[in-house]
Design an enzyme around this catalytic site. Structure first.
Site, PDB file in Angstrom:
ATOM      1  N   ARG A 167       2.234   2.622  -2.548  1.00 49.80           N
ATOM      2  CA  ARG A 167       1.996   3.410  -3.770  1.00 49.80           C
ATOM      3  C   ARG A 167       0.903   2.742  -4.603  1.00 49.80           C
ATOM      4  O   ARG A 167       0.383   1.689  -4.216  1.00 49.80           O
ATOM      5  CB  ARG A 167       3.288   3.564  -4.587  1.00 49.80           C
ATOM      6  CG  ARG A 167       3.997   2.270  -4.888  1.00 49.80           C
ATOM      7  CD  ARG A 167       5.456   2.541  -5.249  1.00 49.80           C
ATOM      8  NE  ARG A 167       6.270   1.360  -5.044  1.00 49.80           N
ATOM      9  CZ  ARG A 167       6.521   0.449  -5.985  1.00 49.80           C
ATOM     10  NH1 ARG A 167       6.034   0.598  -7.178  1.00 49.80           N
ATOM     11  NH2 ARG A 167       7.264  -0.600  -5.711  1.00 49.80           N
ATOM     12  N   ALA A 178       0.820  -1.223   0.000  1.00 56.34           N
ATOM     13  CA  ALA A 178       0.000   0.000   0.000  1.00 56.34           C
ATOM     14  C   ALA A 178       0.851   1.270   0.000  1.00 56.34           C
ATOM     15  O   ALA A 178       0.338   2.358   0.245  1.00 56.34           O
ATOM     16  CB  ALA A 178      -0.958  -0.014   1.188  1.00 56.34           C
ATOM     17  N   TYR A 204       2.546 -14.241 -15.069  1.00 60.06           N
ATOM     18  CA  TYR A 204       1.747 -13.263 -14.308  1.00 60.06           C
ATOM     19  C   TYR A 204       0.269 -13.667 -14.368  1.00 60.06           C
ATOM     20  O   TYR A 204      -0.430 -13.684 -13.350  1.00 60.06           O
ATOM     21  CB  TYR A 204       1.973 -11.873 -14.902  1.00 60.06           C
ATOM     22  CG  TYR A 204       1.191 -10.752 -14.259  1.00 60.06           C
ATOM     23  CD1 TYR A 204       1.517 -10.280 -12.985  1.00 60.06           C
ATOM     24  CD2 TYR A 204       0.128 -10.137 -14.930  1.00 60.06           C
ATOM     25  CE1 TYR A 204       0.803  -9.230 -12.408  1.00 60.06           C
ATOM     26  CE2 TYR A 204      -0.581  -9.087 -14.354  1.00 60.06           C
ATOM     27  CZ  TYR A 204      -0.242  -8.644 -13.100  1.00 60.06           C
ATOM     28  OH  TYR A 204      -0.949  -7.606 -12.521  1.00 60.06           O
ATOM     29  N   VAL A 223       5.567 -10.054   1.859  1.00 59.51           N
ATOM     30  CA  VAL A 223       4.418 -10.988   1.910  1.00 59.51           C
ATOM     31  C   VAL A 223       4.819 -12.413   1.536  1.00 59.51           C
ATOM     32  O   VAL A 223       4.108 -13.368   1.875  1.00 59.51           O
ATOM     33  CB  VAL A 223       3.252 -10.536   0.987  1.00 59.51           C
ATOM     34  CG1 VAL A 223       2.652  -9.228   1.455  1.00 59.51           C
ATOM     35  CG2 VAL A 223       3.674 -10.466  -0.472  1.00 59.51           C
ATOM     36  N   THR A 231      -0.554 -16.535 -12.077  1.00 59.22           N
ATOM     37  CA  THR A 231      -0.670 -16.180 -10.647  1.00 59.22           C
ATOM     38  C   THR A 231      -2.002 -15.469 -10.394  1.00 59.22           C
ATOM     39  O   THR A 231      -2.647 -15.691  -9.373  1.00 59.22           O
ATOM     40  CB  THR A 231       0.491 -15.265 -10.177  1.00 59.22           C
ATOM     41  OG1 THR A 231       0.456 -14.009 -10.885  1.00 59.22           O
ATOM     42  CG2 THR A 231       1.842 -15.924 -10.380  1.00 59.22           C
ATOM     43  N   LYS A 232      -2.401 -14.604 -11.343  1.00 56.95           N
ATOM     44  CA  LYS A 232      -3.623 -13.826 -11.131  1.00 56.95           C
ATOM     45  C   LYS A 232      -4.875 -14.700 -11.286  1.00 56.95           C
ATOM     46  O   LYS A 232      -5.881 -14.490 -10.600  1.00 56.95           O
ATOM     47  CB  LYS A 232      -3.654 -12.628 -12.086  1.00 56.95           C
ATOM     48  CG  LYS A 232      -2.557 -11.603 -11.787  1.00 56.95           C
ATOM     49  CD  LYS A 232      -2.739 -11.021 -10.391  1.00 56.95           C
ATOM     50  CE  LYS A 232      -1.691 -10.016 -10.005  1.00 56.95           C
ATOM     51  NZ  LYS A 232      -1.890  -9.467  -8.652  1.00 56.95           N
TER      52      LYS A 232
HETATM   53  P1  NAP Z   1       2.873  -0.845  -7.875  1.00 62.13           P
HETATM   54  O1  NAP Z   1       2.581   0.589  -8.113  1.00 62.13           O
HETATM   55  O2  NAP Z   1       4.054  -1.467  -8.572  1.00 62.13           O
HETATM   56  O3  NAP Z   1       3.029  -1.090  -6.287  1.00 62.13           O
HETATM   57  C1  NAP Z   1       3.307  -2.375  -5.816  1.00 62.13           C
HETATM   58  C2  NAP Z   1       3.174  -2.403  -4.328  1.00 62.13           C
HETATM   59  O4  NAP Z   1       3.418  -3.754  -3.889  1.00 62.13           O
HETATM   60  C3  NAP Z   1       4.206  -1.521  -3.621  1.00 62.13           C
HETATM   61  O5  NAP Z   1       3.586  -0.957  -2.488  1.00 62.13           O
HETATM   62  C4  NAP Z   1       5.295  -2.518  -3.199  1.00 62.13           C
HETATM   63  O6  NAP Z   1       5.977  -2.125  -2.015  1.00 62.13           O
HETATM   64  C5  NAP Z   1       4.438  -3.733  -2.906  1.00 62.13           C
HETATM   65  N1  NAP Z   1       5.177  -4.992  -2.937  1.00 62.13           N
HETATM   66  C6  NAP Z   1       5.811  -5.579  -3.978  1.00 62.13           C
HETATM   67  N2  NAP Z   1       6.351  -6.746  -3.598  1.00 62.13           N
HETATM   68  C7  NAP Z   1       6.050  -6.908  -2.270  1.00 62.13           C
HETATM   69  C8  NAP Z   1       6.328  -7.895  -1.315  1.00 62.13           C
HETATM   70  N3  NAP Z   1       7.039  -8.995  -1.610  1.00 62.13           N
HETATM   71  N4  NAP Z   1       5.858  -7.715  -0.040  1.00 62.13           N
HETATM   72  C9  NAP Z   1       5.140  -6.618   0.285  1.00 62.13           C
HETATM   73  N5  NAP Z   1       4.838  -5.643  -0.595  1.00 62.13           N
HETATM   74  C10 NAP Z   1       5.305  -5.785  -1.861  1.00 62.13           C
HETATM   75  O7  NAP Z   1       1.632  -1.779  -8.231  1.00 62.13           O
HETATM   76  P2  NAP Z   1       0.109  -1.402  -8.655  1.00 62.13           P
HETATM   77  O8  NAP Z   1       0.116  -1.071 -10.096  1.00 62.13           O
HETATM   78  O9  NAP Z   1      -0.489  -0.466  -7.670  1.00 62.13           O
HETATM   79  O10 NAP Z   1      -0.573  -2.850  -8.517  1.00 62.13           O
HETATM   80  C11 NAP Z   1      -1.123  -3.316  -7.294  1.00 62.13           C
HETATM   81  C12 NAP Z   1      -1.775  -4.668  -7.540  1.00 62.13           C
HETATM   82  O11 NAP Z   1      -2.755  -4.551  -8.586  1.00 62.13           O
HETATM   83  C13 NAP Z   1      -0.796  -5.755  -8.004  1.00 62.13           C
HETATM   84  O12 NAP Z   1      -1.163  -6.982  -7.430  1.00 62.13           O
HETATM   85  C14 NAP Z   1      -1.005  -5.793  -9.514  1.00 62.13           C
HETATM   86  O13 NAP Z   1      -0.679  -7.053 -10.054  1.00 62.13           O
HETATM   87  C15 NAP Z   1      -2.492  -5.500  -9.607  1.00 62.13           C
HETATM   88  N6  NAP Z   1      -2.903  -4.943 -10.887  1.00 62.13           N
HETATM   89  C16 NAP Z   1      -2.356  -3.773 -11.363  1.00 62.13           C
HETATM   90  C17 NAP Z   1      -2.783  -3.269 -12.582  1.00 62.13           C
HETATM   91  C18 NAP Z   1      -2.242  -1.993 -13.143  1.00 62.13           C
HETATM   92  O14 NAP Z   1      -2.579  -1.660 -14.297  1.00 62.13           O
HETATM   93  N7  NAP Z   1      -1.447  -1.232 -12.429  1.00 62.13           N
HETATM   94  C19 NAP Z   1      -3.763  -3.954 -13.310  1.00 62.13           C
HETATM   95  C20 NAP Z   1      -4.306  -5.139 -12.808  1.00 62.13           C
HETATM   96  C21 NAP Z   1      -3.864  -5.615 -11.579  1.00 62.13           C
HETATM   97  P3  NAP Z   1       7.483  -1.445  -2.006  1.00 62.13           P
HETATM   98  O15 NAP Z   1       7.549  -0.556  -3.176  1.00 62.13           O
HETATM   99  O16 NAP Z   1       7.609  -0.795  -0.695  1.00 62.13           O
HETATM  100  O17 NAP Z   1       8.472  -2.475  -2.144  1.00 62.13           O
END
Ligand code: NAP
Length: 248
Positions: free
Chosen positions: A15, A13, A156, A64, A159-160
């Site tokens: 970002r 959370a 990816y 996690v 996993t999803k």
């Molecule tokens: P993001 O901006 O890259 O942020 C990822 C977040 O996950 C960061 O807070 C990061 O923390 C944290 N993280 C990564 N690995 C971790 C771990 N091992 N343990 C704990 N925290 C971890 O990602 P987002 O775009 O907001 O995406 C969030 C979720 O939505 C993901 O599951 C992604 O697959 C899904 N999603 C995203 C999109 C999209 O278009 N963006 C679309 C569909 C689904 P730190 O930076 O502190 O390491």
């Protein structure tokens, strides 16, 4: 800390989508725990933004995918707040690549963060949800890619898609405790994750979206807020697509 507040843990959370979820759920008057893996400053900034409005939040760093770190985090949360009522399994990483060139270590890392992370956190949080009996909620962050597939994202997508089967089964296991388990499958959302795409990739994606725009993180967060609210208590085992009409 007012004891009536539900305790909400949002993984990843610091970002992006997770940050927007933290802000939205804090406005529902929950105490939100902003998890991060490495970006403590970013997580503390989310907390500061929430608490500056007189709302309740704290940050907690853990990976996690690491069993011991998840267990220690849950002990800390139980000691400080009495446990968890709501878990949003949002942390995820996109390690993209065509399968023929895909590295085994990237496969392991994708599974560990995206799938095992949700498994470890759900297992740990469920124990306290069952004890606390405060309308427990688990929400998984899947992706449109897990529903429709996408070349270059085979692992990816696996996993999803795995999160969807996981949630459907877990929903059946915990329904008698009035705990719901649901999934959100976003399309493309404007975050750092999608910011890394080239202009050509972005253009190709926009052409696939009937609404002709990306989602904002807050448009995903508002659906999480509904699934976490008491109004959604009869919805469980479902996958809600929030994808601009990309996959119907
Ligand atoms: P993001 O901006 O890259 O942020 C990822 C977040 O996950 C960061 O807070 C990061 O923390 C944290 N993280 C990564 N690995 C971790 C771990 N091992 N343990 C704990 N925290 C971890 O990602 P987002 O775009 O907001 O995406 C969030 C979720 O939505 C993901 O599951 C992604 O697959 C899904 N999603 C995203 C999109 C999209 O278009 N963006 C679309 C569909 C689904 P730190 O930076 O502190 O390491």
């Amino acid at each position: 800390m007012t004891q009536e507040k539900r305790i909400v843990l949002i993984t990843g959370a610091s970002r992006g989508i997770g940050r927007a979820i933290a802000i939205a759920l804090a406005h529902q008057d929950h105490h939100v725990i902003v998890n991060y893996r490495s970006q403590k400053e970013a997580a503390d900034e989310v907390v500061a933004q929430i608490t500056s409005k007189g709302l309740s939040a704290s940050s907690l760093g853990f990976d996690v995918a690491d069993n011991k770190q998840v267990e220690a985090a849950m002990e800390t949360i139980t000691r400080e707040f009495g446990g968890v009522d709501v878990l949003v399994n949002n942390a995820g990483i996109p390690l993209d690549g065509l399968l023929l060139r895909y590295k085994d270590e990237d496969f392991d890392q994708s599974i560990n963060v995206n799938l095992k992370g949700a498994y470890l956190c759900s297992k740990a949080a469920l124990k306290s949800m069952m004890k606390r009996k405060k309308d427990g909620r688990i929400v998984m962050m899947s992706s449109v890619v897990g529903q429709m597939g996408n070349a270059g994202q085979t692992v990816y997508a696996a996993t999803k898609a795995g999160l969807i089967g996981f949630a459907k089964s877990l929903a059946r296991e915990v329904a008698s405790r009035q705990i719901t388990v649901n999934v959100i499958a976003p399309g493309f959302v404007e975050t750092e994750m999608t910011g890394a795409l080239t202009d050509a990739q972005k253009e190709a994606m926009l052409n696939m979206i009937p609404l002709k725009r990306y989602a904002s993180p807050s448009e995903i967060a508002s659906v999480v807020a509904f699934l976490v609210s008491k109004d959604s208590g009869y919805i469980t085992g479902q996958t809600i697509a929030v994808n601009g009409g990309m996959y119907l």
